[in-house]
Scaffold this motif. Structure first.
Motif, PDB file in Angstrom:
ATOM      1  N   GLU A 151      -1.378 -16.827   4.406  1.00  0.00           N
ATOM      2  CA  GLU A 151      -2.328 -16.381   3.403  1.00  0.00           C
ATOM      3  C   GLU A 151      -1.612 -15.500   2.374  1.00  0.00           C
ATOM      4  N   VAL A 152      -1.928 -15.708   1.111  1.00  0.00           N
ATOM      5  CA  VAL A 152      -1.403 -14.872   0.032  1.00  0.00           C
ATOM      6  C   VAL A 152      -1.833 -13.432   0.290  1.00  0.00           C
ATOM      7  N   LEU A 153      -0.956 -12.483  -0.019  1.00  0.00           N
ATOM      8  CA  LEU A 153      -1.275 -11.066   0.141  1.00  0.00           C
ATOM      9  C   LEU A 153      -1.991 -10.561  -1.103  1.00  0.00           C
ATOM     10  N   GLN A 154      -3.057  -9.828  -0.893  1.00  0.00           N
ATOM     11  CA  GLN A 154      -3.728  -9.122  -1.988  1.00  0.00           C
ATOM     12  C   GLN A 154      -3.907  -7.685  -1.533  1.00  0.00           C
ATOM     13  N   ALA A 155      -3.507  -6.747  -2.399  1.00  0.00           N
ATOM     14  CA  ALA A 155      -3.555  -5.331  -2.022  1.00  0.00           C
ATOM     15  C   ALA A 155      -3.832  -4.470  -3.240  1.00  0.00           C
ATOM     16  N   ILE A 156      -4.265  -3.254  -2.974  1.00  0.00           N
ATOM     17  CA  ILE A 156      -4.443  -2.243  -4.014  1.00  0.00           C
ATOM     18  C   ILE A 156      -3.383  -1.181  -3.794  1.00  0.00           C
ATOM     19  N   HIS A 157      -2.646  -0.830  -4.842  1.00  0.00           N
ATOM     20  CA  HIS A 157      -1.643   0.239  -4.804  1.00  0.00           C
ATOM     21  C   HIS A 157      -2.191   1.410  -5.589  1.00  0.00           C
ATOM     22  N   ILE A 207      -1.465   2.226  -0.048  1.00  0.00           N
ATOM     23  CA  ILE A 207      -1.618   0.776  -0.155  1.00  0.00           C
ATOM     24  C   ILE A 207      -2.728   0.317   0.780  1.00  0.00           C
ATOM     25  N   ILE A 208      -3.690  -0.407   0.217  1.00  0.00           N
ATOM     26  CA  ILE A 208      -4.815  -0.951   0.983  1.00  0.00           C
ATOM     27  C   ILE A 208      -4.680  -2.471   0.961  1.00  0.00           C
ATOM     28  N   ILE A 209      -4.580  -3.074   2.154  1.00  0.00           N
ATOM     29  CA  ILE A 209      -4.465  -4.526   2.250  1.00  0.00           C
ATOM     30  C   ILE A 209      -5.877  -5.123   2.181  1.00  0.00           C
ATOM     31  N   GLN A 210      -6.097  -5.984   1.205  1.00  0.00           N
ATOM     32  CA  GLN A 210      -7.396  -6.635   1.062  1.00  0.00           C
ATOM     33  C   GLN A 210      -7.414  -7.998   1.738  1.00  0.00           C
ATOM     34  N   LYS A 211      -6.289  -8.715   1.657  1.00  0.00           N
ATOM     35  CA  LYS A 211      -6.214 -10.069   2.173  1.00  0.00           C
ATOM     36  C   LYS A 211      -4.771 -10.358   2.565  1.00  0.00           C
ATOM     37  N   GLY A 212      -4.564 -11.077   3.662  1.00  0.00           N
ATOM     38  CA  GLY A 212      -3.225 -11.436   4.092  1.00  0.00           C
ATOM     39  C   GLY A 212      -2.619 -10.379   5.000  1.00  0.00           C
ATOM     40  N   ALA A 226      -5.160  13.867  -5.161  1.00  0.00           N
ATOM     41  CA  ALA A 226      -4.874  13.490  -6.545  1.00  0.00           C
ATOM     42  C   ALA A 226      -4.153  12.146  -6.597  1.00  0.00           C
ATOM     43  N   SER A 227      -4.469  11.363  -7.613  1.00  0.00           N
ATOM     44  CA  SER A 227      -3.778  10.095  -7.822  1.00  0.00           C
ATOM     45  C   SER A 227      -3.494   9.924  -9.309  1.00  0.00           C
ATOM     46  N   LYS A 228      -2.465   9.109  -9.598  1.00  0.00           N
ATOM     47  CA  LYS A 228      -2.033   8.911 -10.984  1.00  0.00           C
ATOM     48  C   LYS A 228      -2.623   7.646 -11.593  1.00  0.00           C
ATOM     49  N   ASN A 229      -2.610   6.568 -10.834  1.00  0.00           N
ATOM     50  CA  ASN A 229      -3.105   5.282 -11.321  1.00  0.00           C
ATOM     51  C   ASN A 229      -3.229   4.323 -10.152  1.00  0.00           C
ATOM     52  N   PHE A 230      -3.758   3.140 -10.403  1.00  0.00           N
ATOM     53  CA  PHE A 230      -3.761   2.124  -9.364  1.00  0.00           C
ATOM     54  C   PHE A 230      -3.470   0.769  -9.972  1.00  0.00           C
ATOM     55  N   ARG A 231      -2.960  -0.120  -9.117  1.00  0.00           N
ATOM     56  CA  ARG A 231      -2.663  -1.482  -9.526  1.00  0.00           C
ATOM     57  C   ARG A 231      -3.196  -2.424  -8.456  1.00  0.00           C
ATOM     58  N   ILE A 232      -3.499  -3.638  -8.868  1.00  0.00           N
ATOM     59  CA  ILE A 232      -3.902  -4.682  -7.929  1.00  0.00           C
ATOM     60  C   ILE A 232      -2.717  -5.625  -7.787  1.00  0.00           C
ATOM     61  N   ARG A 233      -2.374  -5.945  -6.552  1.00  0.00           N
ATOM     62  CA  ARG A 233      -1.160  -6.719  -6.275  1.00  0.00           C
ATOM     63  C   ARG A 233      -1.510  -8.032  -5.589  1.00  0.00           C
ATOM     64  N   LYS A 234      -0.747  -9.057  -5.927  1.00  0.00           N
ATOM     65  CA  LYS A 234      -0.765 -10.316  -5.182  1.00  0.00           C
ATOM     66  C   LYS A 234       0.681 -10.701  -4.933  1.00  0.00           C
ATOM     67  N   SER A 235       0.965 -11.186  -3.723  1.00  0.00           N
ATOM     68  CA  SER A 235       2.297 -11.687  -3.383  1.00  0.00           C
ATOM     69  C   SER A 235       2.125 -13.006  -2.646  1.00  0.00           C
ATOM     70  N   ASP A 236       2.946 -13.987  -2.993  1.00  0.00           N
ATOM     71  CA  ASP A 236       2.858 -15.311  -2.395  1.00  0.00           C
ATOM     72  C   ASP A 236       3.286 -15.314  -0.930  1.00  0.00           C
ATOM     73  N   ILE A 237       2.849 -16.325  -0.223  1.00  0.00           N
ATOM     74  CA  ILE A 237       3.290 -16.565   1.153  1.00  0.00           C
ATOM     75  C   ILE A 237       4.813 -16.649   1.139  1.00  0.00           C
TER      76      ILE A 237
END
Length: 127
Positions: A118-124, A66-71, A40-51
């Motif tokens: 590299e900038v971090l991009q992830a799905i929470h 948390i799934i790391i897409q980039k960085g 079960a999951s409640k929601n998801f967000r897409i995240r970016k964090s700077d270098i």
């Protein structure tokens, strides 16, 4: 091929100290797929964090997949243990304290920092 799906998890031990723990999710074969039971999951967000992004020690609050897409993201524990998660990696953050323990950022929690160039991009995904 019917081996469990192992997910690195940040959780707390009986003293409220954040630790890394590998948790196995059993899988069942369905046709050509190997799937876990529904989670079960409640929601998801897409995240970016700077270098260079970094946090102080904190707790995860709600359990989050948390799934790391980039960085690359370095997660460090109070005892100095750390893991680096990069593109394609995933983990669950679910360290939290019982209401009887008051959070102290010199004892509890984990910290995170974006490493590399590299900038971090992830799905929470909140669980």
């Amino acid at each position: 091929m019917n081996q469990p799906f192992t997910v690195t998890t940040i959780t707390t031990n009986e003293l409220g100290i954040s630790i890394f723990l590998d948790i196995n999710f059993e899988v069942q074969q369905r046709g050509g797929l190997f799937l876990t039971e529904q989670i079960a999951s409640k929601n998801f967000r897409i995240r970016k964090s700077d270098i260079g992004y970094t946090t102080d020690f904190h707790l995860s609050g709600d359990a989050t997949f948390i799934i790391i897409q980039k960085g690359s993201l370095k997660i460090e524990l109070q005892n100095g243990d750390f893991k680096i998660f990069s593109s394609g990696d995933f983990f669950i953050a679910k360290d939290n304290l019982p209401s009887t323990i008051v959070f102290d950022n010199k004892i509890h929690g984990h910290k995170a920092s974006v490493i590399g160039n590299e900038v971090l991009q992830a799905i929470h995904i909140k669980l």
